[in-house]
Design a protein around this motif. Structure first.
Motif, PDB file in Angstrom:
ATOM      1  N   PRO A  50      12.175   4.743  -3.924  1.00  0.00           N
ATOM      2  CA  PRO A  50      12.882   4.306  -5.143  1.00  0.00           C
ATOM      3  C   PRO A  50      13.695   3.025  -4.971  1.00  0.00           C
ATOM      4  CG  PRO A  50      13.103   6.671  -4.864  1.00  0.00           C
ATOM      5  CD  PRO A  50      12.435   6.145  -3.623  1.00  0.00           C
ATOM      6  N   ASP A  51      14.394   2.878  -3.851  1.00  0.00           N
ATOM      7  CA  ASP A  51      15.209   1.677  -3.645  1.00  0.00           C
ATOM      8  C   ASP A  51      14.337   0.437  -3.452  1.00  0.00           C
ATOM      9  OD1 ASP A  51      18.010   2.641  -3.702  1.00  0.00           O
ATOM     10  OD2 ASP A  51      17.299   3.901  -2.063  1.00  0.00           O
ATOM     11  N   HIS A  52      13.196   0.593  -2.778  1.00  0.00           N
ATOM     12  CA  HIS A  52      12.266  -0.524  -2.619  1.00  0.00           C
ATOM     13  C   HIS A  52      11.700  -0.936  -3.980  1.00  0.00           C
ATOM     14  CE1 HIS A  52      12.214   0.829   1.623  1.00  0.00           C
ATOM     15  NE2 HIS A  52      12.000  -0.457   1.863  1.00  0.00           N
ATOM     16  N   ALA A  53      11.326   0.049  -4.787  1.00  0.00           N
ATOM     17  CA  ALA A  53      10.772  -0.232  -6.107  1.00  0.00           C
ATOM     18  C   ALA A  53      11.797  -0.933  -6.994  1.00  0.00           C
ATOM     19  CB  ALA A  53      10.291   1.063  -6.761  1.00  0.00           C
ATOM     20  N   GLU A  54      13.045  -0.489  -6.933  1.00  0.00           N
ATOM     21  CA  GLU A  54      14.098  -1.117  -7.738  1.00  0.00           C
ATOM     22  C   GLU A  54      14.346  -2.552  -7.271  1.00  0.00           C
ATOM     23  OE1 GLU A  54      18.619  -0.238  -9.359  1.00  0.00           O
ATOM     24  OE2 GLU A  54      17.724   1.165  -7.941  1.00  0.00           O
ATOM     25  N   ALA A  55      14.378  -2.754  -5.957  1.00  0.00           N
ATOM     26  CA  ALA A  55      14.574  -4.113  -5.420  1.00  0.00           C
ATOM     27  C   ALA A  55      13.417  -5.016  -5.841  1.00  0.00           C
ATOM     28  CB  ALA A  55      14.695  -4.066  -3.896  1.00  0.00           C
ATOM     29  N   LEU A  56      12.204  -4.521  -5.757  1.00  0.00           N
ATOM     30  CA  LEU A  56      11.036  -5.303  -6.149  1.00  0.00           C
ATOM     31  C   LEU A  56      11.104  -5.666  -7.634  1.00  0.00           C
ATOM     32  CD1 LEU A  56       8.343  -6.574  -5.451  1.00  0.00           C
ATOM     33  CD2 LEU A  56       7.270  -4.339  -5.815  1.00  0.00           C
ATOM     34  N   GLY A  57      11.542  -4.732  -8.446  1.00  0.00           N
ATOM     35  CA  GLY A  57      11.686  -4.995  -9.873  1.00  0.00           C
ATOM     36  C   GLY A  57      12.692  -6.098 -10.171  1.00  0.00           C
ATOM     37  N   LEU A  58      13.704  -6.238  -9.331  1.00  0.00           N
ATOM     38  CA  LEU A  58      14.721  -7.277  -9.524  1.00  0.00           C
ATOM     39  C   LEU A  58      14.225  -8.659  -9.099  1.00  0.00           C
ATOM     40  CD1 LEU A  58      17.845  -5.308  -8.259  1.00  0.00           C
ATOM     41  CD2 LEU A  58      17.302  -5.927 -10.627  1.00  0.00           C
ATOM     42  N   CYS A  59      13.072  -8.690  -8.435  1.00  0.00           N
ATOM     43  CA  CYS A  59      12.537  -9.947  -7.909  1.00  0.00           C
ATOM     44  C   CYS A  59      11.465 -10.561  -8.806  1.00  0.00           C
ATOM     45  CB  CYS A  59      11.950  -9.718  -6.515  1.00  0.00           C
ATOM     46  SG  CYS A  59      13.147  -9.161  -5.302  1.00  0.00           S
ATOM     47  N   SER A  60      11.343 -10.096 -10.042  1.00  0.00           N
ATOM     48  CA  SER A  60      10.312 -10.631 -10.926  1.00  0.00           C
ATOM     49  C   SER A  60      10.540 -12.120 -11.204  1.00  0.00           C
ATOM     50  CB  SER A  60      10.239  -9.840 -12.225  1.00  0.00           C
ATOM     51  OG  SER A  60      11.480  -9.876 -12.889  1.00  0.00           O
ATOM     52  N   THR A  61      11.782 -12.546 -11.177  1.00  0.00           N
ATOM     53  CA  THR A  61      12.127 -13.966 -11.229  1.00  0.00           C
ATOM     54  C   THR A  61      12.903 -14.274  -9.954  1.00  0.00           C
ATOM     55  OG1 THR A  61      14.203 -13.536 -12.388  1.00  0.00           O
ATOM     56  CG2 THR A  61      12.275 -13.998 -13.765  1.00  0.00           C
ATOM     57  N   PRO A  62      12.896 -15.524  -9.498  1.00  0.00           N
ATOM     58  CA  PRO A  62      13.640 -15.841  -8.275  1.00  0.00           C
ATOM     59  C   PRO A  62      15.108 -15.414  -8.391  1.00  0.00           C
ATOM     60  CG  PRO A  62      12.250 -17.678  -8.894  1.00  0.00           C
ATOM     61  CD  PRO A  62      12.196 -16.694 -10.031  1.00  0.00           C
ATOM     62  N   THR A  63      15.549 -14.637  -7.426  1.00  0.00           N
ATOM     63  CA  THR A  63      16.890 -14.056  -7.437  1.00  0.00           C
ATOM     64  C   THR A  63      17.462 -14.135  -6.033  1.00  0.00           C
ATOM     65  OG1 THR A  63      16.079 -12.499  -9.097  1.00  0.00           O
ATOM     66  CG2 THR A  63      18.184 -12.000  -8.122  1.00  0.00           C
ATOM     67  N   THR A  64      18.774 -14.328  -5.928  1.00  0.00           N
ATOM     68  CA  THR A  64      19.394 -14.389  -4.601  1.00  0.00           C
ATOM     69  C   THR A  64      19.553 -12.992  -4.012  1.00  0.00           C
ATOM     70  OG1 THR A  64      21.651 -14.250  -5.441  1.00  0.00           O
ATOM     71  CG2 THR A  64      20.720 -16.472  -5.167  1.00  0.00           C
ATOM     72  N   GLY A  66       4.167  -7.987   2.059  1.00  0.00           N
ATOM     73  CA  GLY A  66       3.580  -9.051   1.256  1.00  0.00           C
ATOM     74  C   GLY A  66       3.939  -8.994  -0.220  1.00  0.00           C
ATOM     75  N   ALA A  67       4.895  -8.147  -0.585  1.00  0.00           N
ATOM     76  CA  ALA A  67       5.255  -7.971  -1.992  1.00  0.00           C
ATOM     77  C   ALA A  67       6.255  -9.014  -2.489  1.00  0.00           C
ATOM     78  CB  ALA A  67       5.816  -6.573  -2.220  1.00  0.00           C
ATOM     79  N   VAL A  68       7.046  -9.602  -1.582  1.00  0.00           N
ATOM     80  CA  VAL A  68       7.998 -10.648  -1.966  1.00  0.00           C
ATOM     81  C   VAL A  68       7.963 -11.784  -0.952  1.00  0.00           C
ATOM     82  CG1 VAL A  68       9.585  -9.060  -3.166  1.00  0.00           C
ATOM     83  CG2 VAL A  68      10.016  -9.648  -0.790  1.00  0.00           C
ATOM     84  N   ASP A  73      11.428  -5.290   4.322  1.00  0.00           N
ATOM     85  CA  ASP A  73      10.294  -4.364   4.246  1.00  0.00           C
ATOM     86  C   ASP A  73       9.279  -4.865   3.227  1.00  0.00           C
ATOM     87  OD1 ASP A  73      11.576  -2.686   6.065  1.00  0.00           O
ATOM     88  OD2 ASP A  73      12.207  -1.229   4.543  1.00  0.00           O
ATOM     89  N   LEU A  74       9.785  -5.364   2.086  1.00  0.00           N
ATOM     90  CA  LEU A  74       8.906  -5.885   1.042  1.00  0.00           C
ATOM     91  C   LEU A  74       8.235  -7.185   1.467  1.00  0.00           C
ATOM     92  CD1 LEU A  74      11.139  -5.069  -2.059  1.00  0.00           C
ATOM     93  CD2 LEU A  74       9.015  -3.911  -1.379  1.00  0.00           C
ATOM     94  N   HIS A  76       0.846  -1.195   0.000  1.00  0.00           N
ATOM     95  CA  HIS A  76       0.000   0.000   0.000  1.00  0.00           C
ATOM     96  C   HIS A  76       0.876   1.238   0.000  1.00  0.00           C
ATOM     97  CE1 HIS A  76      -3.563  -2.336   0.598  1.00  0.00           C
ATOM     98  NE2 HIS A  76      -2.998  -2.951   1.631  1.00  0.00           N
ATOM     99  N   GLY A  77       0.423   2.279  -0.673  1.00  0.00           N
ATOM    100  CA  GLY A  77       1.171   3.531  -0.708  1.00  0.00           C
ATOM    101  C   GLY A  77       2.264   3.504  -1.753  1.00  0.00           C
ATOM    102  N   ARG A  78       3.021   4.562  -1.768  1.00  0.00           N
ATOM    103  CA  ARG A  78       4.102   4.727  -2.742  1.00  0.00           C
ATOM    104  C   ARG A  78       5.373   4.057  -2.227  1.00  0.00           C
ATOM    105  NH1 ARG A  78       8.289   8.204  -3.790  1.00  0.00           N
ATOM    106  NH2 ARG A  78       8.631   8.690  -5.978  1.00  0.00           N
ATOM    107  N   LEU A  79       6.049   3.330  -3.117  1.00  0.00           N
ATOM    108  CA  LEU A  79       7.317   2.704  -2.760  1.00  0.00           C
ATOM    109  C   LEU A  79       8.450   3.715  -2.864  1.00  0.00           C
ATOM    110  CD1 LEU A  79       7.192  -0.682  -4.699  1.00  0.00           C
ATOM    111  CD2 LEU A  79       7.053  -0.370  -2.245  1.00  0.00           C
TER     112      LEU A  79
END
Length: 125
Positions: free
Chosen positions: A55-69, A95-97, A90-91, A50-53
């Protein structure tokens, strides 16, 4: 060479790198709320927090689109592992990851794994 958007331009210097200190990214926190290893796998759940991510959270979330270490995410974000773990936790809390422990096979002292790697390397040489 890193591509920098106009919005982020004042936070990154091509020569010096990231201008925002890691403790600022983690809001001064030094411990993640979720236990993770460097080899833990992280993947996006498809749910957005909920709410705005930030920038670093958004970038980290974007890197998790496929399973990543965690280690790979840390390297791509160019942040210390503990700061990356804080962002990822935090993610997780939002519940985002999801994370998955690397399991006993990834244990650096597991002799069976080390012997398998050694044998594979010897066959290639």
């Amino acid at each position: 060479m890193t591509m920098v958007s106009a919005e982020d331009e004042h936070w990154v210097d091509e020569a010096a790198g990231r201008l925002v200190r890691p403790y600022t990214v983690s809001n001064g926190r030094t411990e993640p709320t979720t236990r993770m290893e460097l080899l833990s796998m992280v993947r996006a759940t498809g749910r957005l927090p909920h709410g705005r991510l930030e920038p670093d959270h958004a970038e980290a979330l974007g890197l998790c689109s496929t399973p990543t270490t965690v280690a790979e995410i840390s390297a791509r974000l160019r942040l210390p592992a503990v700061v990356t773990k804080i962002l990822l936790s935090d993610l997780v809390d939002a519940g985002a990851v999801d994370t998955r422990s690397p399991g006993p096979a990834a244990e650096p002292t597991n002799t069976a794994v080390l012997e398998t790697i050694l044998n594979a390397l010897q066959r290639r040489l």
